[in-house]
Enzyme design. Structure first.
Site, PDB file in Angstrom:
ATOM      1  N   ASP A 145       0.858  -1.182   0.000  1.00 48.72           N
ATOM      2  CA  ASP A 145       0.000   0.000   0.000  1.00 48.72           C
ATOM      3  C   ASP A 145       0.892   1.229   0.000  1.00 48.72           C
ATOM      4  O   ASP A 145       1.996   1.211   0.574  1.00 48.72           O
ATOM      5  CB  ASP A 145      -0.917   0.016   1.221  1.00 48.72           C
ATOM      6  CG  ASP A 145      -1.863   1.218   1.204  1.00 48.72           C
ATOM      7  OD1 ASP A 145      -2.751   1.255   0.332  1.00 48.72           O
ATOM      8  OD2 ASP A 145      -1.671   2.121   2.037  1.00 48.72           O
ATOM      9  N   GLU A 166       0.932   5.570   0.599  1.00 49.10           N
ATOM     10  CA  GLU A 166       0.287   6.836   0.959  1.00 49.10           C
ATOM     11  C   GLU A 166       0.945   7.908   0.119  1.00 49.10           C
ATOM     12  O   GLU A 166       2.167   7.891  -0.080  1.00 49.10           O
ATOM     13  CB  GLU A 166       0.436   7.131   2.449  1.00 49.10           C
ATOM     14  CG  GLU A 166      -0.184   6.086   3.361  1.00 49.10           C
ATOM     15  CD  GLU A 166      -1.671   5.867   3.116  1.00 49.10           C
ATOM     16  OE1 GLU A 166      -2.358   6.820   2.674  1.00 49.10           O
ATOM     17  OE2 GLU A 166      -2.148   4.734   3.344  1.00 49.10           O
ATOM     18  N   HIS A 206      -5.419   4.097   6.883  1.00 47.13           N
ATOM     19  CA  HIS A 206      -4.740   4.993   5.946  1.00 47.13           C
ATOM     20  C   HIS A 206      -3.262   5.178   6.278  1.00 47.13           C
ATOM     21  O   HIS A 206      -2.680   6.215   5.938  1.00 47.13           O
ATOM     22  CB  HIS A 206      -5.440   6.361   5.874  1.00 47.13           C
ATOM     23  CG  HIS A 206      -6.822   6.284   5.284  1.00 47.13           C
ATOM     24  ND1 HIS A 206      -7.066   5.994   3.962  1.00 47.13           N
ATOM     25  CD2 HIS A 206      -8.041   6.437   5.884  1.00 47.13           C
ATOM     26  CE1 HIS A 206      -8.371   5.991   3.749  1.00 47.13           C
ATOM     27  NE2 HIS A 206      -8.987   6.241   4.891  1.00 47.13           N
ATOM     28  N   ASP A 229      -2.584  -0.842   6.400  1.00 48.45           N
ATOM     29  CA  ASP A 229      -3.507  -1.157   5.297  1.00 48.45           C
ATOM     30  C   ASP A 229      -3.043  -2.384   4.526  1.00 48.45           C
ATOM     31  O   ASP A 229      -3.871  -3.193   4.075  1.00 48.45           O
ATOM     32  CB  ASP A 229      -3.637   0.037   4.356  1.00 48.45           C
ATOM     33  CG  ASP A 229      -4.486   1.155   4.955  1.00 48.45           C
ATOM     34  OD1 ASP A 229      -4.852   1.054   6.141  1.00 48.45           O
ATOM     35  OD2 ASP A 229      -4.771   2.142   4.235  1.00 48.45           O
TER      36      ASP A 229
END
Length: 569
Positions: free
Chosen positions: A26, A28, A167, A172
């Site tokens: 994942d 960000e 998040h 995640d």
């Protein structure tokens, strides 16, 4: 359960899912648009057979401010990433961690888009891994009755994940691992047990489509041309590929979302394959098959590329005409009638040929001068102001340009646009420059193609990238034979055999000696690729000394000027 006739071979079973290594990751980011920067955190979990093999987690300095709304969503602030490593340090470490694994992400196109952009920006080749999107997989496995939402938080709650997504990248990624495993458990009952079957399952494929996968079983893993045939044995679609079996199987996995292709696959009863020595032979055979069968599902068959030509009419005061069928002395080929008409107008204006379509008698002209005559751009033979003898130098100039003996009309057109520029008619001069460039390119292309088509026999070789050679025997602009000499195999006996077995090509009338323009163009592009060598040729291969070849420098300057004008304007 599969019936005996549906049984996959050992090779087709592929890698069992329990033995497949997944890197679930994942990102960000600072926004939603993939770019070379903008990643603030990477988290990844490497798993195989339900066991966690390792984790990767780091903040990343994105090299830009983090928007307030992103700070509020992720909790990652500028202060947190201030001392974090930059992407050029993080990227190679992550690529090494994920090497050889299947990448998994929730909404994978978003995350892989950022990674691909980062690779391009920092000089790393995208490794092209298999990618599984858990959003897409969930939509295939679950219904709206199972879950009203396919967001990661909703799926994690549905499957009772031990990790609640928040998040942050690693958190995640851990939640996505649980979602992935829960989804994979639901695939066993529908017959998905290997990575290859998983990749095939992801697109929305009807059982009827998947059942037709056996149509590719007899095809070799070699370059060639494939033909989908319908219930009446008619050819529905023609394509070319470097691997016949692999490419045809893709049509039964739903990887092609085009509606007409799905419809074609539904109609298909059989797939024929034609093995080819190399890609060039496959491309030529595809062109010929498209012309022969006009398959209804090939766009190129619905809109065939018919060529246009510019010719001098056969009359006392010849003019330029745009026609379909070429004859000796024709200029072309052009891909569109409009482009041929534009080139004809420019050439007429540069050479002094008339542009009217009336037929003019050499002994009793009966017309009236038009506006072009009043402007001094036509000698008005229609009104008897110009004799056949006075008109003929313009005709000879056009013939000499097309034949490569003289470029006088091009020089005349160049003087005209220079006069416009000197008079500060810059917009008109720029338009004339662009029109002249079209004519120059058309003449240069015509000379190159006709020079190739004039050769009775030419043998060329291209390196195959593995220490061997790919050969083409070309006769009058057509591929007459093709073959290969693999590494360690003496090439000249192969060449002799190919020449001896090559198709007989009798030259026909016209500037290309009967060669189809698209095939001749394909061969010319292959011959001029880096690394291609001439093995032998019946006559020297040379372009006209007084054609458009000497205008290459002018063309490049004109192209640069055109691009600058577009950028400024």
């Amino acid at each position: 359960m599969h019936g005996a006739h549906d049984q996959l071979t050992f090779d087709e079973l592929g890698t069992p899912l329990r033995d497949t290594t997944f890197v679930v990751f994942d990102l960000e980011t600072t926004g939603t648009k993939p770019g070379p920067d903008g990643i603030t955190e990477i988290g990844a979990v490497k798993v195989r057979g339900g066991e966690v093999l390792g984790e990767f987690a780091t903040l990343v300095n994105p090299g830009m401010p983090i928007p307030p709304q992103i700070v509020a969503l992720t909790g990652i602030t500028g202060a947190m990433v201030y001392d974090a490593p930059l992407m050029d340090e993080v990227l190679p470490a992550f690529l090494e961690f994920a090497a050889g694994a299947v990448l998994v992400a929730h909404n994978a196109p978003f995350d892989t888009g950022f990674l691909r952009a980062a690779c391009a920006a920092h000089g790393y080749a995208w490794p092209k891994p298999a990618v599984v999107c858990t959003v897409r997989l969930a939509r295939r496995v679950l219904s709206r009755q199972d879950t009203p939402s396919f967001r990661l938080g909703a799926l994690a709650a549905l499957f009772g994940s031990a990790t609640t997504p928040n998040h942050r990248a690693l958190q995640d990624a851990r939640a996505t691992v649980d979602v992935l495993h829960a989804l994979l458990e639901r695939l066993g009952p529908v017959g998905v047990h290997s990575l290859e079957e998983l990749v095939d399952y992801l697109p929305e494929v009807t059982p009827a489509q998947r059942a037709k996968r056996g149509m590719a079983a007899h095809l070799p893993e070699l370059p060639g041309v494939y033909l989908f045939r319908g219930p009446g044995d008619e050819v529905l679609y023609v394509g070319t590929t470097g691997n016949l079996r692999r490419r045809v199987r893709q049509y039964f996995t739903g990887s092609d979302s085009r509606g007409r292709i799905r419809e074609m696959v539904g109609l298909a009863h059989r797939v024929d394959g034609i093995e080819c020595s190399h890609a060039l032979e496959a491309q030529v055979r595809e062109l010929r098959l498209l012309a022969a069968h006009r398959p209804s599902y090939n766009r190129r068959s619905k809109n065939p590329r018919k060529s246009w030509w510019v010719v001098l009419t056969d009359e006392a005061f010849p003019r330029l005409s745009v026609v379909r069928l070429p004859k000796d002395g024709a200029l072309g080929p052009f891909n569109s009638q409009a482009m041929a008409k534009l080139a004809a107008d420019v050439l007429a204006g540069a050479s002094g040929l008339r542009t009217c379509s009336q037929r003019i008698s050499a002994t009793a002209p009966s017309g009236r001068p038009c506006a072009l005559a009043e402007l001094g751009r036509c000698g008005a033979p229609c009104a008897g102001r110009q004799s056949v003898e006075a008109y003929s130098p313009s005709v000879f100039a056009v013939r000499d340009l097309i034949g490569g003996r003289n470029a006088k009309p091009l020089r005349s057109a160049l003087r005209q646009l220079e006069d416009l520029a000197a008079a500060q008619h810059f917009e008109q001069a720029a338009r004339r420059r662009d029109e002249l460039a079209i004519l120059v390119r058309a003449v240069a292309k015509a000379h190159r193609l006709s020079a190739l088509a004039a050769i009775p026999e030419l043998v060329a070789a291209a390196p195959d990238g593995k220490g061997g050679w790919e050969f083409a025997v070309i006769r009058h602009g057509r591929l007459a034979s093709a073959g290969v000499a693999r590494r360690g195999v003496p090439p000249m006996p192969i060449v002799d055999a190919l020449v001896a077995s090559a198709e007989t090509v009798a030259p026909a009338d016209g500037p290309l000696y009967g060669a189809p323009p698209e095939e001749a163009g394909l061969l010319l592009r292959w011959l001029t690729k880096p690394g291609v060598r001439l093995v032998r040729t019946a006559v020297p291969w040379a372009e006209p000394a007084y054609g458009a070849g000497g205008w290459q420098d002018w063309l490049e300057r004109a192209s640069v000027a055109n691009e600058l004008e577009r950028a400024v304007g």
